[in-house]
Design a protein around this motif. Structure first.
Motif, PDB file in Angstrom:
ATOM      1  N   LEU A 175       0.828  -1.201   0.000  1.00  0.00           N
ATOM      2  CA  LEU A 175       0.000   0.000   0.000  1.00  0.00           C
ATOM      3  C   LEU A 175       0.867   1.258   0.000  1.00  0.00           C
ATOM      4  O   LEU A 175       0.574   2.220  -0.715  1.00  0.00           O
ATOM      5  N   ASP A 176       1.938   1.241   0.776  1.00  0.00           N
ATOM      6  CA  ASP A 176       2.846   2.388   0.777  1.00  0.00           C
ATOM      7  C   ASP A 176       3.469   2.592  -0.602  1.00  0.00           C
ATOM      8  O   ASP A 176       3.669   3.732  -1.045  1.00  0.00           O
ATOM      9  N   ALA A 177       3.780   1.486  -1.264  1.00  0.00           N
ATOM     10  CA  ALA A 177       4.355   1.585  -2.609  1.00  0.00           C
ATOM     11  C   ALA A 177       3.355   2.196  -3.583  1.00  0.00           C
ATOM     12  O   ALA A 177       3.720   3.021  -4.432  1.00  0.00           O
ATOM     13  N   LEU A 178       2.099   1.805  -3.477  1.00  0.00           N
ATOM     14  CA  LEU A 178       1.066   2.359  -4.348  1.00  0.00           C
ATOM     15  C   LEU A 178       0.895   3.857  -4.115  1.00  0.00           C
ATOM     16  O   LEU A 178       0.740   4.639  -5.063  1.00  0.00           O
ATOM     17  N   LYS A 179       0.912   4.262  -2.852  1.00  0.00           N
ATOM     18  CA  LYS A 179       0.778   5.681  -2.530  1.00  0.00           C
ATOM     19  C   LYS A 179       1.983   6.476  -3.033  1.00  0.00           C
ATOM     20  O   LYS A 179       1.835   7.583  -3.567  1.00  0.00           O
ATOM     21  N   ARG A 180       3.168   5.915  -2.858  1.00  0.00           N
ATOM     22  CA  ARG A 180       4.361   6.599  -3.331  1.00  0.00           C
ATOM     23  C   ARG A 180       4.364   6.682  -4.853  1.00  0.00           C
ATOM     24  O   ARG A 180       4.759   7.709  -5.428  1.00  0.00           O
ATOM     25  N   ALA A 181       3.898   5.632  -5.523  1.00  0.00           N
ATOM     26  CA  ALA A 181       3.824   5.640  -6.990  1.00  0.00           C
ATOM     27  C   ALA A 181       2.900   6.751  -7.477  1.00  0.00           C
ATOM     28  O   ALA A 181       3.195   7.427  -8.474  1.00  0.00           O
ATOM     29  N   LYS A 182       1.798   6.950  -6.780  1.00  0.00           N
ATOM     30  CA  LYS A 182       0.883   8.023  -7.154  1.00  0.00           C
ATOM     31  C   LYS A 182       1.561   9.386  -7.003  1.00  0.00           C
ATOM     32  O   LYS A 182       1.434  10.249  -7.884  1.00  0.00           O
ATOM     33  N   GLU A 183       2.276   9.594  -5.908  1.00  0.00           N
ATOM     34  CA  GLU A 183       2.982  10.865  -5.694  1.00  0.00           C
ATOM     35  C   GLU A 183       3.982  11.127  -6.813  1.00  0.00           C
ATOM     36  O   GLU A 183       4.063  12.242  -7.347  1.00  0.00           O
ATOM     37  N   ILE A 184       4.743  10.098  -7.163  1.00  0.00           N
ATOM     38  CA  ILE A 184       5.744  10.252  -8.221  1.00  0.00           C
ATOM     39  C   ILE A 184       5.066  10.531  -9.555  1.00  0.00           C
ATOM     40  O   ILE A 184       5.501  11.393 -10.329  1.00  0.00           O
ATOM     41  N   GLY A 185       3.986   9.803  -9.837  1.00  0.00           N
ATOM     42  CA  GLY A 185       3.277   9.981 -11.098  1.00  0.00           C
ATOM     43  C   GLY A 185       2.720  11.381 -11.261  1.00  0.00           C
ATOM     44  O   GLY A 185       2.848  11.997 -12.323  1.00  0.00           O
ATOM     45  N   LEU A 186       2.119  11.909 -10.213  1.00  0.00           N
ATOM     46  CA  LEU A 186       1.547  13.252 -10.288  1.00  0.00           C
ATOM     47  C   LEU A 186       2.634  14.322 -10.399  1.00  0.00           C
ATOM     48  O   LEU A 186       2.372  15.404 -10.923  1.00  0.00           O
ATOM     49  N   ALA A 187       3.833  14.008  -9.928  1.00  0.00           N
ATOM     50  CA  ALA A 187       4.951  14.938 -10.061  1.00  0.00           C
ATOM     51  C   ALA A 187       5.673  14.764 -11.399  1.00  0.00           C
ATOM     52  O   ALA A 187       6.618  15.514 -11.679  1.00  0.00           O
ATOM     53  N   SER A 188       5.226  13.804 -12.192  1.00  0.00           N
ATOM     54  CA  SER A 188       5.898  13.491 -13.462  1.00  0.00           C
ATOM     55  C   SER A 188       4.984  13.719 -14.654  1.00  0.00           C
ATOM     56  O   SER A 188       5.167  13.110 -15.707  1.00  0.00           O
ATOM     57  N   ILE A 189       4.017  14.606 -14.500  1.00  0.00           N
ATOM     58  CA  ILE A 189       3.045  14.837 -15.573  1.00  0.00           C
ATOM     59  C   ILE A 189       3.726  15.262 -16.871  1.00  0.00           C
ATOM     60  O   ILE A 189       3.365  14.803 -17.960  1.00  0.00           O
ATOM     61  N   ASN A 190       4.731  16.122 -16.774  1.00  0.00           N
ATOM     62  CA  ASN A 190       5.401  16.590 -17.989  1.00  0.00           C
ATOM     63  C   ASN A 190       6.051  15.445 -18.749  1.00  0.00           C
ATOM     64  O   ASN A 190       6.002  15.400 -19.988  1.00  0.00           O
ATOM     65  N   GLU A 191       6.674  14.532 -18.025  1.00  0.00           N
ATOM     66  CA  GLU A 191       7.291  13.382 -18.675  1.00  0.00           C
ATOM     67  C   GLU A 191       6.238  12.469 -19.302  1.00  0.00           C
ATOM     68  O   GLU A 191       6.421  11.952 -20.412  1.00  0.00           O
ATOM     69  N   ILE A 192       5.119  12.282 -18.605  1.00  0.00           N
ATOM     70  CA  ILE A 192       4.032  11.462 -19.132  1.00  0.00           C
ATOM     71  C   ILE A 192       3.450  12.092 -20.389  1.00  0.00           C
ATOM     72  O   ILE A 192       3.197  11.416 -21.386  1.00  0.00           O
ATOM     73  N   GLU A 205      -0.751  20.174 -25.279  1.00  0.00           N
ATOM     74  CA  GLU A 205      -1.704  21.012 -24.529  1.00  0.00           C
ATOM     75  C   GLU A 205      -2.961  20.227 -24.174  1.00  0.00           C
ATOM     76  O   GLU A 205      -3.463  20.305 -23.047  1.00  0.00           O
ATOM     77  N   LEU A 206      -3.474  19.446 -25.127  1.00  0.00           N
ATOM     78  CA  LEU A 206      -4.658  18.634 -24.870  1.00  0.00           C
ATOM     79  C   LEU A 206      -4.364  17.560 -23.840  1.00  0.00           C
ATOM     80  O   LEU A 206      -5.176  17.293 -22.943  1.00  0.00           O
ATOM     81  N   THR A 212      -4.402  17.005 -15.963  1.00  0.00           N
ATOM     82  CA  THR A 212      -4.351  17.904 -14.808  1.00  0.00           C
ATOM     83  C   THR A 212      -5.678  18.584 -14.484  1.00  0.00           C
ATOM     84  O   THR A 212      -5.900  18.977 -13.332  1.00  0.00           O
ATOM     85  N   LYS A 213      -6.572  18.716 -15.493  1.00  0.00           N
ATOM     86  CA  LYS A 213      -7.818  19.446 -15.263  1.00  0.00           C
ATOM     87  C   LYS A 213      -9.072  18.591 -15.419  1.00  0.00           C
ATOM     88  O   LYS A 213     -10.111  18.911 -14.843  1.00  0.00           O
TER      89      LYS A 213
END
Length: 250
Positions: A175-192, A205-206, A212-213
């Protein structure tokens, strides 16, 4: 992608096996005991007994979502048949409720593969979800965004998918790994965005607007209220046959 990016990309170490499949197939595997936890269509939580929800996760929207679309040759009041992909389980339930509650229509639903041309051959309209929705030509078809229609109907968020765990499972450090993965993913939007916009052949842009929105990733009080209301309407319309109680994994 923001929930899985760190796990599938080798950014975050973990000791569990990851299965990538459609949400519908994942829910079947979870119900059959082949998975311990999975992101599943929200309607499936109401159908699979013994599940618990992990409260920090969802795929939700508030208003226009861009990836759950009803498209067709006619205005919505004139639709008599709708082609639907049966893998789109929550979206099919959402559409049925919106058509009846908001527009007073009850068309026939026809199972179909999510191929626009084929859908238009057999029905007045089609339901398309996910990446394929970005390809819909809105100048060619009459198009309705179901996230927007849900908000106009209810004033609430819509929870498209949930992270559920079988009731007898202890996730431990997973569960901690899943939560940490979410944090990393949301901080990596530009790379995604960089990779996904190229893969889908859509503008950055789309893509960034969508991630994000249009999409939310939490299951807070507002999302829970929207989810409960969805279940109550689903029961009222005979889509599910019982009142749903939300149970959370602690």
């Amino acid at each position: 992608m923001p929930l899985t990016y760190a796990l599938t990309g080798g950014i975050l170490k973990h000791d569990f096996e990851i299965i990538l499949d459609t949400p519908a197939n994942l829910s079947d595997m979870l119900g059959d005991g082949k998975l311990e936890t999975a992101v599943i269509p929200s309607i499936e939580y109401a159908r699979i007994p013994g599940l618990k929800l992990i409260g920090d996760f969802s795929i939700s929207s508030l208003g226009m979502v861009n990836t759950v679309l009803l498209f067709g040759k006619r205005e919505i009041h004139d639709i008599e048949t709708v082609a639907v992909d049966n893998n789109s389980r929550t979206s099919v339930a959402m559409l049925r409720i919106i058509l009846n509650e908001r527009f007073g229509v009850n068309p026939e639903f026809i199972p179909a593969m999510p191929v626009v041309a084929d859908m238009m051959e057999i029905a007045d309209a089609g339901l398309i979800i996910g990446d394929d929705a970005f390809k819909i030509n809105r100048k060619r078809f009459v198009t309705y965004d179901l996230g927007e229609e849900w908000y106009l109907l209810t004033g609430r968020p819509f929870v498209h998918a949930l992270l559920a765990v079988r009731g007898d499972v202890d996730l431990g450090g997973g569960l901690d790994a899943l939560k940490r993965a979410k944090e990393i993913g949301l901080a990596s939007i530009n790379e995604i965005v960089l990779t996904e916009s190229k893969r889908l052949k859509i503008s950055r842009e789309l893509c960034i607007d969508y991630l994000t929105k249009r999409i939310g990733y939490n299951l807070g009080d507002d999302e829970i209220e929207g989810l409960k209301y969805f279940y109550s309407l689903a029961k009222e319309h005979g889509i599910i046959d019982k009142t749903v109680s939300l149970r959370f994994y602690n």
